[in-house]
Design a protein around this motif. Structure first.
Motif, PDB file in Angstrom:
ATOM      1  N   SER A  52       0.824  -1.205   0.000  1.00 50.12           N
ATOM      2  CA  SER A  52       0.000   0.000   0.000  1.00 50.12           C
ATOM      3  C   SER A  52       0.862   1.260   0.000  1.00 50.12           C
ATOM      4  O   SER A  52       2.068   1.215   0.272  1.00 50.12           O
ATOM      5  N   LYS A  53       0.212   2.390  -0.296  1.00 45.95           N
ATOM      6  CA  LYS A  53       0.936   3.662  -0.373  1.00 45.95           C
ATOM      7  C   LYS A  53       1.539   4.039   0.974  1.00 45.95           C
ATOM      8  O   LYS A  53       2.659   4.539   1.038  1.00 45.95           O
ATOM      9  N   ASP A  54       0.819   3.789   2.071  1.00 48.39           N
ATOM     10  CA  ASP A  54       1.333   4.119   3.401  1.00 48.39           C
ATOM     11  C   ASP A  54       2.554   3.272   3.745  1.00 48.39           C
ATOM     12  O   ASP A  54       3.518   3.768   4.340  1.00 48.39           O
ATOM     13  N   THR A  55       2.524   2.010   3.365  1.00 48.56           N
ATOM     14  CA  THR A  55       3.665   1.129   3.645  1.00 48.56           C
ATOM     15  C   THR A  55       4.902   1.570   2.875  1.00 48.56           C
ATOM     16  O   THR A  55       6.007   1.612   3.427  1.00 48.56           O
ATOM     17  N   ILE A  56       4.717   1.926   1.597  1.00 47.03           N
ATOM     18  CA  ILE A  56       5.848   2.395   0.798  1.00 47.03           C
ATOM     19  C   ILE A  56       6.396   3.702   1.369  1.00 47.03           C
ATOM     20  O   ILE A  56       7.610   3.917   1.434  1.00 47.03           O
ATOM     21  N   SER A  57       5.500   4.592   1.813  1.00 49.88           N
ATOM     22  CA  SER A  57       5.945   5.854   2.416  1.00 49.88           C
ATOM     23  C   SER A  57       6.772   5.594   3.672  1.00 49.88           C
ATOM     24  O   SER A  57       7.769   6.285   3.917  1.00 49.88           O
ATOM     25  N   GLU A  58       6.380   4.589   4.441  1.00 49.35           N
ATOM     26  CA  GLU A  58       7.144   4.249   5.649  1.00 49.35           C
ATOM     27  C   GLU A  58       8.540   3.745   5.276  1.00 49.35           C
ATOM     28  O   GLU A  58       9.540   4.145   5.885  1.00 49.35           O
ATOM     29  N   TYR A  59       8.608   2.873   4.253  1.00 46.56           N
ATOM     30  CA  TYR A  59       9.915   2.383   3.804  1.00 46.56           C
ATOM     31  C   TYR A  59      10.792   3.539   3.330  1.00 46.56           C
ATOM     32  O   TYR A  59      11.988   3.605   3.654  1.00 46.56           O
ATOM     33  N   VAL A  60      10.211   4.453   2.535  1.00 49.45           N
ATOM     34  CA  VAL A  60      10.974   5.600   2.015  1.00 49.45           C
ATOM     35  C   VAL A  60      11.484   6.459   3.166  1.00 49.45           C
ATOM     36  O   VAL A  60      12.648   6.895   3.171  1.00 49.45           O
ATOM     37  N   ARG A  61      10.623   6.716   4.172  1.00 48.97           N
ATOM     38  CA  ARG A  61      11.022   7.546   5.319  1.00 48.97           C
ATOM     39  C   ARG A  61      12.168   6.908   6.097  1.00 48.97           C
ATOM     40  O   ARG A  61      13.132   7.580   6.473  1.00 48.97           O
ATOM     41  N   ARG A  62      12.097   5.592   6.289  1.00 46.46           N
ATOM     42  CA  ARG A  62      13.154   4.915   7.048  1.00 46.46           C
ATOM     43  C   ARG A  62      14.469   4.883   6.270  1.00 46.46           C
ATOM     44  O   ARG A  62      15.548   5.045   6.856  1.00 46.46           O
ATOM     45  N   VAL A  63      14.391   4.695   4.958  1.00 48.40           N
ATOM     46  CA  VAL A  63      15.608   4.697   4.136  1.00 48.40           C
ATOM     47  C   VAL A  63      16.229   6.093   4.102  1.00 48.40           C
ATOM     48  O   VAL A  63      17.459   6.244   4.197  1.00 48.40           O
ATOM     49  N   GLU A  64      15.378   7.132   3.975  1.00 47.75           N
ATOM     50  CA  GLU A  64      15.891   8.498   3.967  1.00 47.75           C
ATOM     51  C   GLU A  64      16.564   8.837   5.306  1.00 47.75           C
ATOM     52  O   GLU A  64      17.572   9.544   5.342  1.00 47.75           O
ATOM     53  N   PHE A  65      16.015   8.332   6.400  1.00 48.32           N
ATOM     54  CA  PHE A  65      16.635   8.545   7.713  1.00 48.32           C
ATOM     55  C   PHE A  65      18.020   7.907   7.759  1.00 48.32           C
ATOM     56  O   PHE A  65      18.987   8.517   8.226  1.00 48.32           O
ATOM     57  N   LEU A  66      18.140   6.679   7.247  1.00 49.40           N
ATOM     58  CA  LEU A  66      19.438   5.994   7.244  1.00 49.40           C
ATOM     59  C   LEU A  66      20.435   6.714   6.342  1.00 49.40           C
ATOM     60  O   LEU A  66      21.618   6.832   6.679  1.00 49.40           O
ATOM     61  N   LYS A  67      19.948   7.220   5.193  1.00 45.13           N
ATOM     62  CA  LYS A  67      20.839   7.973   4.308  1.00 45.13           C
ATOM     63  C   LYS A  67      21.326   9.255   4.983  1.00 45.13           C
ATOM     64  O   LYS A  67      22.507   9.608   4.905  1.00 45.13           O
ATOM     65  N   GLY A  68      20.424   9.971   5.642  1.00 47.44           N
ATOM     66  CA  GLY A  68      20.815  11.176   6.361  1.00 47.44           C
ATOM     67  C   GLY A  68      21.775  10.867   7.495  1.00 47.44           C
ATOM     68  O   GLY A  68      22.734  11.622   7.749  1.00 47.44           O
ATOM     69  N   LEU A  69      21.569   9.741   8.176  1.00 44.79           N
ATOM     70  CA  LEU A  69      22.462   9.334   9.263  1.00 44.79           C
ATOM     71  C   LEU A  69      23.853   9.035   8.728  1.00 44.79           C
ATOM     72  O   LEU A  69      24.868   9.414   9.335  1.00 44.79           O
ATOM     73  N   SER A  70      23.913   8.367   7.575  1.00 41.41           N
ATOM     74  CA  SER A  70      25.209   8.059   6.967  1.00 41.41           C
ATOM     75  C   SER A  70      25.953   9.329   6.561  1.00 41.41           C
ATOM     76  O   SER A  70      27.166   9.450   6.760  1.00 41.41           O
ATOM     77  N   GLU A  71      25.208  10.303   5.984  1.00 38.41           N
ATOM     78  CA  GLU A  71      25.842  11.566   5.600  1.00 38.41           C
ATOM     79  C   GLU A  71      26.296  12.347   6.839  1.00 38.41           C
ATOM     80  O   GLU A  71      27.328  13.020   6.811  1.00 38.41           O
ATOM     81  N   THR A  72      25.546  12.240   7.924  1.00 36.41           N
ATOM     82  CA  THR A  72      25.927  12.936   9.161  1.00 36.41           C
ATOM     83  C   THR A  72      27.229  12.375   9.716  1.00 36.41           C
ATOM     84  O   THR A  72      28.074  13.123  10.207  1.00 36.41           O
ATOM     85  N   HIS A  73      27.413  11.068   9.634  1.00 35.73           N
ATOM     86  CA  HIS A  73      28.648  10.440  10.129  1.00 35.73           C
ATOM     87  C   HIS A  73      29.879  10.958   9.379  1.00 35.73           C
ATOM     88  O   HIS A  73      30.990  10.961   9.933  1.00 35.73           O
ATOM     89  N   LYS A  74      29.690  11.368   8.121  1.00 37.34           N
ATOM     90  CA  LYS A  74      30.827  11.782   7.290  1.00 37.34           C
ATOM     91  C   LYS A  74      31.222  13.242   7.503  1.00 37.34           C
ATOM     92  O   LYS A  74      32.231  13.685   6.950  1.00 37.34           O
ATOM     93  N   LEU A  75      30.418  14.014   8.262  1.00 32.52           N
ATOM     94  CA  LEU A  75      30.749  15.419   8.491  1.00 32.52           C
ATOM     95  C   LEU A  75      31.983  15.545   9.362  1.00 32.52           C
ATOM     96  O   LEU A  75      32.320  14.649  10.144  1.00 32.52           O
ATOM     97  N   ALA A  76      32.648  16.690   9.234  1.00 32.07           N
ATOM     98  CA  ALA A  76      33.952  16.861   9.889  1.00 32.07           C
ATOM     99  C   ALA A  76      33.826  17.259  11.356  1.00 32.07           C
ATOM    100  O   ALA A  76      34.369  16.597  12.244  1.00 32.07           O
TER     101      ALA A  76
END
Length: 244
Positions: A52-76
């Motif tokens: 469903s659309k809500d389930t896909i939105s949840e997956y997208v939100r969780r993946v975007e959080f992990l991507k943002g977390l990974s980029e945060t780890h790389k900051l100086a």
């Protein structure tokens, strides 16, 4: 209808990535897992048996959080990490988002601690420099300190703006994907309704043809029966005359 094999793989890999992020270990596989997750979620939009659309939105939100977390780890600097961690969206406090919320709190606390330690070291260094420069002029020290704090504030503000733009672009991209999927679903629904209407019309035509064909056969059978009956009557009269 059960989950597709792709969705099962997405859920498993998501759980593994979130567990690695929670343990806060420097694992080189995490970035590769996140990239693979991103591609799998995009592919999830295209399969016939998609969730469903809500389930896909949840997956997208969780993946975007992990991507943002990974980029945060790389900051100086710790200051940039604190700002980036605070800007990360960890979703609502549902059962599926509890681990994400826990990771967010743990990461924010970790970078805040690093920032406090750095500021404490800077203050110690500044105090040492201040004592050394007190022998010269206190006015120059004050100007330098104010300039240092002003520079740090500007840098943090610039980093916040950059991260805000990045998060906004990511949110817009996710919104665009969801809107396209919604439009596709709407078009499919309209086409299904049209096909259903056409099927009804064709069914009515077929029923009408069936009724007409049945009537034709009925009249044909009546005509055959009449012809046979008349022939029998003529045949019987002819036989009687012949006997007489």
């Amino acid at each position: 209808m059960g989950m597709s094999r792709l969705e099962v793989n997405v859920r498993r890999l998501l759980s593994q990535c979130e567990q690695l992020a929670k343990e806060d270990k420097k694992d080189w596989r995490l970035d590769k897992y996140i990239r693979a997750l991103d591609e799998m979620v995009v592919a999830l939009h295209k399969i016939p048996n998609k969730p469903s659309k809500d389930t896909i939105s949840e997956y997208v939100r969780r993946v975007e959080f992990l991507k943002g977390l990974s980029e945060t780890h790389k900051l100086a600097s710790p200051a940039e990490k604190v700002v980036a961690a605070q800007l990360l969206s960890h979703g609502t406090a549902t059962s599926a988002e509890n681990i994400t919320k826990e990771i967010h709190q743990k990461t924010t606390s970790k970078y805040s601690k690093e920032l406090r330690e750095q500021l404490f070291q800077n203050e110690k260094g500044s105090d040492s420099d201040l004592r050394q420069r007190k022998q010269k002029t206190s006015g120059e020290d004050l100007d330098a300190l104010l300039k240092f704090h002003h520079t740090m504030q500007e840098k943090i503000a610039d980093d916040m703006l950059t991260l805000a733009r990045s998060l906004k672009e990511q949110s817009q991209l996710a919104g665009t994907i969801i809107r396209k999927d919604t439009e596709t679903i709407d078009k499919s629904s309209v086409m299904a309704d049209k096909n259903l209407e056409r099927l009804k019309v064709e069914s009515e035509r077929l029923e009408e043809h069936s009724r007409r064909a049945w009537k034709c056969w009925m009249w044909l059978m009546i005509l055959v029966v009449l012809v046979v009956f008349i022939n029998m009557v003529f045949f019987m009269r002819f036989k009687k005359k012949k006997k007489v």
